[in-house]
Design a protein around this motif. Structure first.
Motif, PDB file in Angstrom:
ATOM      1  N   LEU A   1       2.201  10.013  45.507  1.00  0.00           N
ATOM      2  CA  LEU A   1       2.254   9.917  46.995  1.00  0.00           C
ATOM      3  C   LEU A   1       1.765   8.486  47.670  1.00  0.00           C
ATOM      4  O   LEU A   1       0.461   8.282  47.167  1.00  0.00           O
ATOM      5  CB  LEU A   1       1.568  11.035  47.813  1.00  0.00           C
ATOM      6  N   ILE A   2       2.606   8.016  48.357  1.00  0.00           N
ATOM      7  CA  ILE A   2       1.915   6.637  48.836  1.00  0.00           C
ATOM      8  C   ILE A   2       1.925   6.604  50.190  1.00  0.00           C
ATOM      9  O   ILE A   2       3.105   7.001  51.042  1.00  0.00           O
ATOM     10  CB  ILE A   2       2.964   5.477  48.371  1.00  0.00           C
ATOM     11  N   THR A   3       0.932   6.325  50.909  1.00  0.00           N
ATOM     12  CA  THR A   3       1.018   6.366  52.747  1.00  0.00           C
ATOM     13  C   THR A   3       1.064   4.658  53.032  1.00  0.00           C
ATOM     14  O   THR A   3       0.130   4.145  52.608  1.00  0.00           O
ATOM     15  CB  THR A   3      -0.533   7.035  53.076  1.00  0.00           C
ATOM     16  N   VAL A   4       1.943   4.480  53.796  1.00  0.00           N
ATOM     17  CA  VAL A   4       2.102   3.055  54.314  1.00  0.00           C
ATOM     18  C   VAL A   4       1.837   3.398  55.990  1.00  0.00           C
ATOM     19  O   VAL A   4       2.634   4.141  56.654  1.00  0.00           O
ATOM     20  CB  VAL A   4       3.483   2.634  54.258  1.00  0.00           C
ATOM     21  N   SER A   5       1.031   2.524  56.477  1.00  0.00           N
ATOM     22  CA  SER A   5       0.649   2.658  57.984  1.00  0.00           C
ATOM     23  C   SER A   5       0.937   0.851  58.347  1.00  0.00           C
ATOM     24  O   SER A   5       0.824   0.196  57.551  1.00  0.00           O
ATOM     25  CB  SER A   5      -0.646   2.976  58.079  1.00  0.00           C
ATOM     26  N   GLY A   6       0.551   0.721  59.485  1.00  0.00           N
ATOM     27  CA  GLY A   6       0.836  -0.424  60.243  1.00  0.00           C
ATOM     28  C   GLY A   6       0.744  -0.677  61.529  1.00  0.00           C
ATOM     29  O   GLY A   6       1.436   0.273  61.935  1.00  0.00           O
TER      30      GLY A   6
ATOM     31  N   ARG B   1      -6.797   2.984  65.860  1.00  0.00           N
ATOM     32  CA  ARG B   1      -8.049   3.708  65.479  1.00  0.00           C
ATOM     33  C   ARG B   1      -7.650   4.857  64.319  1.00  0.00           C
ATOM     34  O   ARG B   1      -8.492   5.121  63.658  1.00  0.00           O
ATOM     35  CB  ARG B   1      -8.585   4.406  66.844  1.00  0.00           C
ATOM     36  N   CYS B   2      -6.637   5.304  64.359  1.00  0.00           N
ATOM     37  CA  CYS B   2      -6.187   6.497  63.429  1.00  0.00           C
ATOM     38  C   CYS B   2      -5.899   5.578  62.300  1.00  0.00           C
ATOM     39  O   CYS B   2      -5.715   4.547  62.171  1.00  0.00           O
ATOM     40  CB  CYS B   2      -4.983   7.068  63.912  1.00  0.00           C
ATOM     41  N   SER B   3      -5.725   6.702  61.227  1.00  0.00           N
ATOM     42  CA  SER B   3      -5.551   6.270  59.777  1.00  0.00           C
ATOM     43  C   SER B   3      -5.093   7.457  58.831  1.00  0.00           C
ATOM     44  O   SER B   3      -5.854   8.389  58.767  1.00  0.00           O
ATOM     45  CB  SER B   3      -7.114   5.553  59.155  1.00  0.00           C
ATOM     46  N   PRO B   4      -4.144   7.311  58.529  1.00  0.00           N
ATOM     47  CA  PRO B   4      -3.540   8.275  57.604  1.00  0.00           C
ATOM     48  C   PRO B   4      -3.763   8.256  56.111  1.00  0.00           C
ATOM     49  O   PRO B   4      -3.327   8.898  55.218  1.00  0.00           O
ATOM     50  CB  PRO B   4      -1.834   8.163  57.728  1.00  0.00           C
TER      51      PRO B   4
ATOM     52  N   MET C   1      -7.376   1.754  59.474  1.00  0.00           N
ATOM     53  CA  MET C   1      -6.161   1.599  59.006  1.00  0.00           C
ATOM     54  C   MET C   1      -5.857   0.654  58.073  1.00  0.00           C
ATOM     55  O   MET C   1      -5.151   0.570  57.073  1.00  0.00           O
ATOM     56  CB  MET C   1      -4.917   1.585  59.996  1.00  0.00           C
ATOM     57  N   LEU C   2      -6.542  -0.609  58.499  1.00  0.00           N
ATOM     58  CA  LEU C   2      -6.769  -1.876  57.463  1.00  0.00           C
ATOM     59  C   LEU C   2      -7.943  -1.809  56.504  1.00  0.00           C
ATOM     60  O   LEU C   2      -7.736  -1.940  55.442  1.00  0.00           O
ATOM     61  CB  LEU C   2      -6.777  -2.967  58.500  1.00  0.00           C
ATOM     62  N   LYS C   3      -9.013  -1.473  57.164  1.00  0.00           N
ATOM     63  CA  LYS C   3     -10.439  -1.252  56.686  1.00  0.00           C
ATOM     64  C   LYS C   3     -10.510  -0.589  55.287  1.00  0.00           C
ATOM     65  O   LYS C   3     -11.109  -0.815  54.086  1.00  0.00           O
ATOM     66  CB  LYS C   3     -11.345  -1.017  57.266  1.00  0.00           C
ATOM     67  N   PHE C   4      -9.734   0.503  55.230  1.00  0.00           N
ATOM     68  CA  PHE C   4      -9.769   1.562  54.137  1.00  0.00           C
ATOM     69  C   PHE C   4      -8.534   1.431  53.229  1.00  0.00           C
ATOM     70  O   PHE C   4      -8.194   2.459  52.604  1.00  0.00           O
ATOM     71  CB  PHE C   4     -10.125   2.918  54.661  1.00  0.00           C
ATOM     72  N   ALA C   5      -7.639   0.608  53.340  1.00  0.00           N
ATOM     73  CA  ALA C   5      -6.305   0.584  52.578  1.00  0.00           C
ATOM     74  C   ALA C   5      -6.663  -0.097  51.092  1.00  0.00           C
ATOM     75  O   ALA C   5      -7.538  -0.893  51.083  1.00  0.00           O
ATOM     76  CB  ALA C   5      -5.456  -0.310  53.514  1.00  0.00           C
ATOM     77  N   ASP C   6      -5.952   0.358  50.256  1.00  0.00           N
ATOM     78  CA  ASP C   6      -6.019  -0.142  48.836  1.00  0.00           C
ATOM     79  C   ASP C   6      -5.228  -1.319  48.806  1.00  0.00           C
ATOM     80  O   ASP C   6      -5.451  -2.392  48.070  1.00  0.00           O
ATOM     81  CB  ASP C   6      -5.426   0.846  47.946  1.00  0.00           C
ATOM     82  N   ILE C   7      -4.076  -1.499  49.644  1.00  0.00           N
ATOM     83  CA  ILE C   7      -3.270  -2.836  49.525  1.00  0.00           C
ATOM     84  C   ILE C   7      -3.020  -3.114  51.032  1.00  0.00           C
ATOM     85  O   ILE C   7      -2.494  -2.407  51.754  1.00  0.00           O
ATOM     86  CB  ILE C   7      -1.952  -2.254  48.754  1.00  0.00           C
ATOM     87  N   VAL C   8      -3.171  -4.337  51.323  1.00  0.00           N
ATOM     88  CA  VAL C   8      -2.863  -4.930  52.536  1.00  0.00           C
ATOM     89  C   VAL C   8      -1.453  -5.920  52.213  1.00  0.00           C
ATOM     90  O   VAL C   8      -1.878  -6.800  51.614  1.00  0.00           O
ATOM     91  CB  VAL C   8      -3.875  -5.822  53.203  1.00  0.00           C
TER      92      VAL C   8
ATOM     93  N   THR D   1     -12.342   9.846  59.659  1.00  0.00           N
ATOM     94  CA  THR D   1     -12.115  10.814  60.549  1.00  0.00           C
ATOM     95  C   THR D   1     -11.085  10.227  61.696  1.00  0.00           C
ATOM     96  O   THR D   1     -11.214   9.346  62.133  1.00  0.00           O
ATOM     97  CB  THR D   1     -13.412  11.485  61.295  1.00  0.00           C
ATOM     98  N   MET D   2     -10.416  11.065  62.160  1.00  0.00           N
ATOM     99  CA  MET D   2      -9.566  10.829  63.307  1.00  0.00           C
ATOM    100  C   MET D   2     -10.264  10.610  64.513  1.00  0.00           C
ATOM    101  O   MET D   2     -11.640  11.195  64.600  1.00  0.00           O
ATOM    102  CB  MET D   2      -8.476  11.849  63.546  1.00  0.00           C
ATOM    103  N   PRO D   3      -9.842  10.245  65.746  1.00  0.00           N
ATOM    104  CA  PRO D   3     -10.816   9.882  66.692  1.00  0.00           C
ATOM    105  C   PRO D   3     -11.357  11.138  67.251  1.00  0.00           C
ATOM    106  O   PRO D   3     -10.626  12.242  67.297  1.00  0.00           O
ATOM    107  CB  PRO D   3      -9.800   9.207  67.871  1.00  0.00           C
ATOM    108  N   ALA D   4     -12.493  11.241  67.879  1.00  0.00           N
ATOM    109  CA  ALA D   4     -13.223  12.387  68.332  1.00  0.00           C
ATOM    110  C   ALA D   4     -12.518  12.670  69.683  1.00  0.00           C
ATOM    111  O   ALA D   4     -12.670  12.025  70.513  1.00  0.00           O
ATOM    112  CB  ALA D   4     -14.596  11.988  68.510  1.00  0.00           C
ATOM    113  N   ALA D   5     -11.909  13.736  69.676  1.00  0.00           N
ATOM    114  CA  ALA D   5     -11.140  14.130  70.844  1.00  0.00           C
ATOM    115  C   ALA D   5     -11.391  15.887  70.787  1.00  0.00           C
ATOM    116  O   ALA D   5     -11.688  16.417  69.645  1.00  0.00           O
ATOM    117  CB  ALA D   5      -9.756  13.894  70.900  1.00  0.00           C
TER     118      ALA D   5
END
Length: 227
Positions: A3-8, A98-101, A127-134, A198-202
């Motif tokens: 499984l690969i998660t791609v965000s941006g 702010r979110c990150s999958p 989303m950027l800070k915790f990615a393995d690959i940018v 964690t997702m945003p506190a809501a």
């Protein structure tokens, strides 16, 4: 299954990068599938379908797209297993910096483009800070100096990430990303897996559909500015 998660961020080139990476993997005897998460509408899934790639589309509607991702990723994973997929790629809507999958143990990719501005990496968050690959895109339309400054700022935010420069039009650099996809961990389920952040506190009244403005309607997890 890998499984690969791609965000941006929006328009950073996520779909183009995934498409070119899939093309780079075409000679491999592997089955790929893509799940596209978005809000209201998108035609990106048609790009994958034209390539003969199995595709599913998830529209979150009025919900946060990344919360929608977390609610559905386990079912999506089992769908991939059922379809005998070797690599399942998920593409986020990219609407909330702010979110990150990203999931612990699952290879995660963040796509960001040179045109977004040299200070953008500091604004994107987990989303950027915790990615393995940018993956940095659109390097062909900025100067070498701008590319170097942008990559340096990315490295300052996420010093552990592997940085790749990929051209979403020509596909230059996509073969290396494909190689990294093949080296991702193989799982049969997502049991005990956790998000990397964690997702945003809501939950506030506006999350539940409130539209009236005023302190009388600020109910739940709210935060007021000091003015």
């Amino acid at each position: 299954m890998r499984l690969i998660t791609v965000s941006g961020p929006p328009s950073s080139g996520k779909t183009s990068v995934i498409g070119k990476t899939i093309e780079a993997l075409e000679k491999k005897a592997i089955e790929l599938a893509v799940i596209k998460f978005d809000c209201l509408s998108t035609a990106d899934e048609l790009i994958y379908e034209k390539k003969g790639i199995k595709t599913k589309l998830g529209l979150s509607g009025s919900l946060c797209p990344d919360h929608y991702f977390v609610n559905n990723i386990d079912a999506c994973f089992h769908w991939g297993l059922k379809e005998n997929v070797d690599i399942l790629i998920t593409e986020s809507a990219g609407l909330c910096n702010r979110c990150s999958p990203h999931i612990k143990g699952i290879l995660s990719v963040c796509v960001i483009d040179n045109l977004s501005g040299c200070h953008t990496p500091k604004k994107i968050g987990p989303m950027l800070k915790f990615a393995d690959i940018v993956v940095i895109t659109k390097g062909d339309i900025v100067s070498q100096a701008e590319r170097e400054v942008f990559a340096y700022n990315v490295k300052m935010v996420n010093p552990k990430a592997k940085i790749l420069h990929i051209n979403g039009i020509t596909g230059q650099g996509a073969a290396e990303l494909g190689r990294l996809f093949l080296s991702a961990n193989d799982y049969q389920n997502l049991d005990d897996k956790k998000l990397r952040f964690t997702m945003p506190a809501a939950l506030c009244s506006y999350c539940l559909g409130e539209t009236m403005i005023g302190k009388d309607y600020h109910i739940g997890n709210v935060k007021n500015m000091k003015l």
